[in-house]
Every structure is written in C-alpha cells, then in structure tokens.
Scaffold this active site. Sequence first.
Site, PDB file in Angstrom:
ATOM      1  N   SER A 150      -1.188  12.414  -4.360  1.00  0.00           N
ATOM      2  CA  SER A 150      -1.156  11.151  -5.115  1.00  0.00           C
ATOM      3  C   SER A 150      -1.472  11.518  -6.657  1.00  0.00           C
ATOM      4  O   SER A 150      -2.243  12.473  -6.927  1.00  0.00           O
ATOM      5  CB  SER A 150      -1.826  10.089  -4.579  1.00  0.00           C
ATOM      6  OG  SER A 150      -2.048   9.159  -5.414  1.00  0.00           O
ATOM      7  N   TYR A 163      -9.838   7.511  -1.546  1.00  0.00           N
ATOM      8  CA  TYR A 163      -8.479   7.647  -1.799  1.00  0.00           C
ATOM      9  C   TYR A 163      -8.147   8.910  -2.462  1.00  0.00           C
ATOM     10  O   TYR A 163      -7.378   9.989  -2.331  1.00  0.00           O
ATOM     11  CB  TYR A 163      -7.667   6.520  -2.091  1.00  0.00           C
ATOM     12  CG  TYR A 163      -6.134   6.615  -2.181  1.00  0.00           C
ATOM     13  CD1 TYR A 163      -5.532   6.388  -1.069  1.00  0.00           C
ATOM     14  CD2 TYR A 163      -5.359   7.062  -3.329  1.00  0.00           C
ATOM     15  CE1 TYR A 163      -4.074   6.279  -1.022  1.00  0.00           C
ATOM     16  CE2 TYR A 163      -4.112   7.253  -3.219  1.00  0.00           C
ATOM     17  CZ  TYR A 163      -3.344   6.847  -2.011  1.00  0.00           C
ATOM     18  OH  TYR A 163      -2.035   7.048  -2.079  1.00  0.00           O
ATOM     19  N   LYS A 167      -6.844  12.765  -1.665  1.00  0.00           N
ATOM     20  CA  LYS A 167      -5.252  13.286  -2.124  1.00  0.00           C
ATOM     21  C   LYS A 167      -5.517  14.377  -2.750  1.00  0.00           C
ATOM     22  O   LYS A 167      -4.684  15.551  -2.670  1.00  0.00           O
ATOM     23  CB  LYS A 167      -4.517  12.014  -2.838  1.00  0.00           C
ATOM     24  CG  LYS A 167      -4.257  10.863  -1.986  1.00  0.00           C
ATOM     25  CD  LYS A 167      -3.445  11.527  -0.947  1.00  0.00           C
ATOM     26  CE  LYS A 167      -2.520  10.247  -0.373  1.00  0.00           C
ATOM     27  NZ  LYS A 167      -1.821  10.862   0.893  1.00  0.00           N
TER      28      LYS A 167
HETATM   29  P1  NDP Z   1       3.798   3.148   3.740  1.00  0.00           P
HETATM   30  O1  NDP Z   1       2.813   1.993   4.012  1.00  0.00           O
HETATM   31  O2  NDP Z   1       5.325   2.517   3.540  1.00  0.00           O
HETATM   32  O3  NDP Z   1       3.836   4.167   4.691  1.00  0.00           O
HETATM   33  C1  NDP Z   1       2.491   4.556   5.486  1.00  0.00           C
HETATM   34  C2  NDP Z   1       3.176   5.307   6.699  1.00  0.00           C
HETATM   35  O4  NDP Z   1       1.990   6.043   7.164  1.00  0.00           O
HETATM   36  C3  NDP Z   1       3.502   4.461   7.776  1.00  0.00           C
HETATM   37  O5  NDP Z   1       4.640   4.899   8.318  1.00  0.00           O
HETATM   38  C4  NDP Z   1       2.453   4.187   8.625  1.00  0.00           C
HETATM   39  O6  NDP Z   1       2.847   3.818   9.771  1.00  0.00           O
HETATM   40  C5  NDP Z   1       1.734   5.633   8.551  1.00  0.00           C
HETATM   41  N1  NDP Z   1       0.480   5.604   8.874  1.00  0.00           N
HETATM   42  C6  NDP Z   1      -0.703   4.979   8.548  1.00  0.00           C
HETATM   43  N2  NDP Z   1      -1.886   5.443   9.184  1.00  0.00           N
HETATM   44  C7  NDP Z   1      -1.383   6.258  10.204  1.00  0.00           C
HETATM   45  C8  NDP Z   1      -2.183   6.844  11.168  1.00  0.00           C
HETATM   46  N3  NDP Z   1      -3.454   7.069  11.338  1.00  0.00           N
HETATM   47  N4  NDP Z   1      -1.379   7.889  12.023  1.00  0.00           N
HETATM   48  C9  NDP Z   1      -0.102   7.956  11.874  1.00  0.00           C
HETATM   49  N5  NDP Z   1       0.641   7.094  10.781  1.00  0.00           N
HETATM   50  C10 NDP Z   1       0.036   6.502  10.093  1.00  0.00           C
HETATM   51  O7  NDP Z   1       3.307   3.666   2.481  1.00  0.00           O
HETATM   52  P2  NDP Z   1       3.836   4.781   1.364  1.00  0.00           P
HETATM   53  O8  NDP Z   1       5.525   5.233   1.851  1.00  0.00           O
HETATM   54  O9  NDP Z   1       3.724   4.229   0.190  1.00  0.00           O
HETATM   55  O10 NDP Z   1       2.801   6.097   1.636  1.00  0.00           O
HETATM   56  C11 NDP Z   1       3.371   7.347   2.260  1.00  0.00           C
HETATM   57  C12 NDP Z   1       2.169   8.018   1.633  1.00  0.00           C
HETATM   58  O11 NDP Z   1       2.517   8.367   0.336  1.00  0.00           O
HETATM   59  C13 NDP Z   1       0.735   7.976   1.753  1.00  0.00           C
HETATM   60  O12 NDP Z   1       0.254   9.194   2.151  1.00  0.00           O
HETATM   61  C14 NDP Z   1       0.225   7.435   0.440  1.00  0.00           C
HETATM   62  O13 NDP Z   1      -0.935   7.623   0.298  1.00  0.00           O
HETATM   63  C15 NDP Z   1       1.120   8.207  -0.457  1.00  0.00           C
HETATM   64  N6  NDP Z   1       1.396   7.910  -1.715  1.00  0.00           N
HETATM   65  C16 NDP Z   1       2.133   6.745  -1.898  1.00  0.00           C
HETATM   66  C17 NDP Z   1       2.197   6.136  -3.286  1.00  0.00           C
HETATM   67  C18 NDP Z   1       2.904   4.741  -3.600  1.00  0.00           C
HETATM   68  O14 NDP Z   1       2.951   4.331  -4.687  1.00  0.00           O
HETATM   69  N7  NDP Z   1       3.414   3.974  -2.600  1.00  0.00           N
HETATM   70  C19 NDP Z   1       1.768   6.689  -4.454  1.00  0.00           C
HETATM   71  C20 NDP Z   1       1.117   8.019  -4.129  1.00  0.00           C
HETATM   72  C21 NDP Z   1       0.890   8.522  -2.856  1.00  0.00           C
HETATM   73  P3  NDP Z   1       2.549   2.668  10.774  1.00  0.00           P
HETATM   74  O15 NDP Z   1       2.910   1.605   9.578  1.00  0.00           O
HETATM   75  O16 NDP Z   1       3.491   2.419  11.975  1.00  0.00           O
HETATM   76  O17 NDP Z   1       1.196   2.400  10.951  1.00  0.00           O
END
Ligand code: NDP
Length: 266
Positions: A150, A163, A167
Amino acid sequence: MAYDGLDLKGKAVLVTGGNSGIGLGMADAMAAAGADVAIWGMKPERNAEAAARLQRHGRKVHAAICDVSDEAAVEREMAATLKALGRLDACFANAGVSGRGGPHKIFSEMTTAEWHRVTRVHIDGTFFTFRAATRIMLNQGSGSLVATGSAFGIFGHPWVEHYAASKAAVASLARCLAVELGPHGIRANTIVPGYVDTPLTNARIHSAEFTADMMPRQAVPRWGVPEDFGGIAVYLASDASRWTTGATFVIDGGFTVAAKVAPREG
Ligand code: NDP
C-alpha cells in the site's frame, strides 16, 4: 508474428482476497489471459459471485473459503488448490482489511486486539500463504510471488500504524524472498496500489470532503478501479517478467509522486 510473452495458457495462479476489489480485478485479467485461477476469501456469497464471473473465460476456477490468518486453514487450502489446479505458477497474497475502524483516537490508545486484527491478516497471512506456495514452487523449480502492499507502507500516516507497518512488512518480505529464492527460479515482487474504489474504501473516497482534499494530488484525476491492476498481474504471472524480481510497482495514478503545489507566482 504476435508477441506471446503475456500468454498465461497452461499456468495456474492463486489470488487471496480474489473474490472482490483489486484481487478480483487481477484474477479476472489473468483468467482472460488464459490462466486457471484459484481465489480465496471469507464470504461464501462473494466467492460464488466471483467464481461465476471468472468462469466466463472458460478456464478452471477454484474458489475456497480460507482465512489467511489461520495457519492450518492455509496449509489445508493450499493443498486443495494444488489438487484442483495441478500446479501453481503465481501466488498473489492480496487479502487485506481496512486500517480504519479501531476505536482509538491516538496511537497510545490502540488496543492489542486492534493491532492484531490488521497485522494477523497482512503479515501472518502473507507469511503463511507464501510459505505454503513456496514449497510447491520449489518442487516445480519456478514460480512468482506477489504481495499487495500500500502507499501507506511508504508514507507516514496517523491512526493506521498497524495497517501501514504491515504493508511495509510485506514489501520487505517480498524483497527478502526475491534474494533467497531467485536461485531456485522463484521471483517475488510487490504491487503498491494508491486509492482504489473497492468495498474496502468506497464509503470514504466518495465523501465530498475526502475528494476535495485528495483528488488534486491524482495526476490521473480519478480514483483507481480494480481493472487498473489486471495488466500488472498478467505481467507478473507471465514469462515476460522472468527477470523482474525484488521490485515494487506503484500503481496509483501518480498520487505518491505529486507534491502539494503552491500557487504559481506572477
Ligand atoms: P476488498 O475489500 O474489495 O477486498 C479484500 C479481500 O480480502 C476480500 O476478497 C476479502 O474476502 C479478503 N479478505 C479479508 N480478510 C481475509 C482473511 N482473513 N482471509 C482471506 N481473505 C480475506 O478490498 P481491496 O480490493 O481494496 O483490497 C485488496 C488489497 O489491496 C488489500 O490487501 C488492501 O490492503 C490493498 N490496498 C487497497 C487499497 C485501496 O485503495 N482499495 C489501497 C492500497 C492497498 P471476504 O470479503 O470474503 O472476506
């Protein structure tokens, strides 16, 4: 003759957090490029919806419920994923949770439970996932590990120390793995997203106050969308990236390079 370095036919990839947001954007592009795809998530309905979308590409799709912070679950599901897909060419440790939501107003009040809510998924989850994937890749003599970092892992930002630190940790882990596992044919890289419109962020980034404050720093003047991560995912899973390792790919519409600009004189 067409360039086929980005063709993923015959390859198998795993995306944790692949049922939503950035993970689904990456999984969808890789399936479209020919890969068989496994996605892990926690919510059965999201898994089912994402699997149906991925199946449109006509490749093998394996969707599993797996909490990446649960060591035994990761071991079990990695074995099931290998059984379903037959091999593992790329592993995207992308599952993540928001750093917002803790009740603390200042770091001195952050509870241990709140610290672990985030670090268990990001640090422990990435460790468990990469360790299990690496065993398969060492047997194959090849593989690509990709962490989702991130921009907060680069910036100092108040209130989200768990967080941001987690990251930065996964980016460091990927660099170490690049060095240790390169001689075994395994590469490791990190993708660093900026602000992307996903279920994790959309309530916040669509607020008028946030937009007014932050959008002026977007060189490409919009928030990211999950599809913006398809190209880098296909590249890192493909043979085109065979000499790319230990790298950090910032994909943020120019946010991290933009200074806050003072008005021009004269
Ligand atoms: P979403 O909420 O769309 O996706 C998060 C995903 O992680 C979901 O598929 C969720 O599954 C899964 N997840 C969460 N906890 C667990 C767990 N314990 N075990 C398995 N799966 C898990 O968010 P994003 O697409 O935005 O996030 C994806 C990545 O990108 C993350 O690592 C986030 O930190 C990173 N990120 C996002 C940014 C943004 O602006 N969106 C910026 C920088 C980094 P389910 O819903 O089924 O629990």
